[in-house]
Write an enzyme that holds these catalytic residues in place. Structure first.
Site, PDB file in Angstrom:
ATOM      1  N   ASP A 201     -24.474  37.239  -7.534  1.00 11.54           N
ATOM      2  CA  ASP A 201     -25.591  36.924  -6.506  1.00 11.54           C
ATOM      3  C   ASP A 201     -26.104  38.520  -6.179  1.00 11.54           C
ATOM      4  OD1 ASP A 201     -27.580  36.603  -4.590  1.00 11.54           O
ATOM      5  OD2 ASP A 201     -26.403  35.134  -3.417  1.00 11.54           O
ATOM      6  N   HIS A 203     -28.594  39.018  -4.557  1.00 11.43           N
ATOM      7  CA  HIS A 203     -29.123  39.059  -3.180  1.00 11.43           C
ATOM      8  C   HIS A 203     -30.180  39.687  -2.778  1.00 11.43           C
ATOM      9  CE1 HIS A 203     -28.124  38.024   1.228  1.00 11.43           C
ATOM     10  NE2 HIS A 203     -27.769  36.976   0.853  1.00 11.43           N
ATOM     11  N   GLU A 227     -28.108  36.053  -9.722  1.00  7.06           N
ATOM     12  CA  GLU A 227     -29.057  35.346  -8.913  1.00  7.06           C
ATOM     13  C   GLU A 227     -29.857  36.436  -8.134  1.00  7.06           C
ATOM     14  OE1 GLU A 227     -28.724  33.006  -4.643  1.00  7.06           O
ATOM     15  OE2 GLU A 227     -27.154  32.575  -6.296  1.00  7.06           O
ATOM     16  N   GLU A 253     -34.171  30.732  -3.416  1.00  6.80           N
ATOM     17  CA  GLU A 253     -33.910  30.322  -2.243  1.00  6.80           C
ATOM     18  C   GLU A 253     -35.059  30.719  -1.118  1.00  6.80           C
ATOM     19  OE1 GLU A 253     -30.811  33.368  -0.219  1.00  6.80           O
ATOM     20  OE2 GLU A 253     -30.492  33.230  -2.319  1.00  6.80           O
ATOM     21  N   HIS A 303     -29.625  25.731  -3.842  1.00  2.71           N
ATOM     22  CA  HIS A 303     -28.996  26.695  -2.820  1.00  2.71           C
ATOM     23  C   HIS A 303     -28.476  26.095  -1.634  1.00  2.71           C
ATOM     24  CE1 HIS A 303     -29.413  30.136  -0.021  1.00  2.71           C
ATOM     25  NE2 HIS A 303     -28.771  30.875  -0.960  1.00  2.71           N
TER      26      HIS A 303
END
Length: 404
Positions: A201, A203, A227, A253, A303
């Site tokens: 991730d 992020h 991700e 997400e 998610h």
């Protein structure tokens, strides 16, 4: 105030018969630890549905949206999920956004739970039936500042997981020394040595200057996916990155509607869409996103670093969506550490989410397939009435803000 059904009836349109009518009697929200916002909807016939409207760090804003929902939807037919969804989304002129869509998600999930319980079937039956008997899941390792990942990966393997996810980096500036990225590759290599699959991730912490370097550095160790390699909105930049790596790219997400997801699918810059059911309008909109993604041969991996209601709702999508891949699971996640509550805490039957060989068996109970301990919810909400989770604020050595 009459509901739209009552208005339509006066126009000579067919109405729900008294035998099947069951209107919304009450809507309540509960802010509970570690950082979740639960929603309880009860009908006049006493059927209770549970939803989750968690929006991490913004619970108060979502609670404000529910004051509007209570004013508008108490007295409406609980069975008319789509009409309620459309009214909530369209009838205040301004649409979308994380606050409205999270509130709408909590209400929508609860209404699906009610409908399933009223009919005595799981929600996935109402979404077309199941296409699989069990659902692949992954757990988290490493925390916000990834460390000790090898030991944690071994622990996850002992818990029954065959896949995990970890943050790729700590805080990172727009331009960093390439040596700062080497630790990420080493961590991935270590975890892969256990035989477990690993999602990385980014992020949104990695800006495009460094994202292309990091993606290339990770390729030899074959991550399951990377991700959110870039922040939402950078579609052209993401398309270029997509062309530079063979690693599957996942995101979603922070995309809350089909309209937000659409340009990513049309640009062909992702392989996996990750709607968060507590942000993306609940079961109704998440199912539509999954169906739309299938058209573009894009898989869906919900998610879900959130609570048991959100997770159970995500599993309903997973069980019924042909293009489902794997679902995030927050059990023993770093966000829950330091709290007395975790994913199983509010469940009466704590075996319903049992992980075996990387899978959870399809939920079989009516509605969402879980029983929430309402007494514990009320107790926890009362104990932490003034509590509201906040994410860390990160700054670089120069004092400038960095992405968390």
């Amino acid at each position: 105030m009459p509901s739209p059904l009552e208005t339509d009836e006066r126009k000579g349109l067919p109405a729900i018969s008294p035998a099947t009518s069951d209107k919304i009697k009450s809507i309540e929200t509960f802010r509970v630890p570690p950082r979740w916002l639960f929603v309880k909807v009860e009908t006049e016939k006493g059927i209770v549905g549970w939803g989750e409207a968690t929006l991490e760090g913004h619970a108060e804003a979502v609670e404000g949206a529910f004051e509007d929902f209570k004013e508008r939807f108490i007295g409406w037919e609980a069975a008319n999920i789509e009409d309620i969804y459309q009214s909530a989304y369209r009838h205040r002129f301004y649409r979308g956004g994380e606050v409205l869509m999270s509130a709408l998600a909590g209400l929508d999930i609860a209404l699906w739970d009610i409908k399933g319980k009223a009919l005595g079937v799981p929600v996935w039956q109402l979404l077309g039936g199941k296409v699989r008997d069990r659902v692949a899941v992954y757990g988290w390792i490493g925390g916000d500042r990834p460390n000790d990942v090898l030991r944690q990966a071994k622990d996850r393997k002992d818990q029954g997981f065959t896949a995990v996810k970890m943050n790729a980096v700590e805080s990172l500036g727009w331009l960093a020394c390439p040596d700062d990225l080497k630790a990420t590759a080493e961590r991935l290599k270590d975890v892969r040595s256990t035989g477990i699959d690993v999602g990385l991730d980014f992020h949104g912490r990695v800006h495009k200057t460094m994202a292309k370097q990091l993606a290339r550095m990770l390729e030899p160790y074959q991550p399951l996916f990377i991700e959110e390699p870039l922040l939402p909105g950078h579609i052209e930049e993401l398309t270029k990155l997509y062309q530079q790596t063979t690693t599957p790219i996942a995101l979603g997400e922070r995309l809350f509607t089909r309209q937000m997801v659409r340009p990513y699918l049309e640009s062909g810059c992702i392989d996996i869409i990750q709607p968060d059911i507590s942000h993306s309008g609940g079961i109704s909109e998440t199912k539509r996103i999954a169906t739309m993604a299938e058209t573009y041969d894009v898989g869906v991996a919900p998610h879900c670093p959130l609570g048991p209601i959100s997770f159970a709702a995500s599993l309903q999508i997973a069980i019924s969506a042909p293009n489902f891949l794997i679902c995030e699971m927050s059990w023993k996640m770093h966000y829950n550490l330091g709290s007395d509550y975790d994913l199983f805490s509010y469940l009466k039957d704590k075996n319903v989410f049992k992980v075996m060989n990387g899978f959870i068996e399809a939920l079989s109970g009516p509605g969402l397939g879980i029983d929430i301990d309402e007494d514990l919810v009320r107790e926890a909400a009362k104990e932490t009435k003034e509590f509201s989770w906040r994410n860390p604020v990160w700054r670089g050595p120069d004092g400038g803000i960095r992405e968390w």
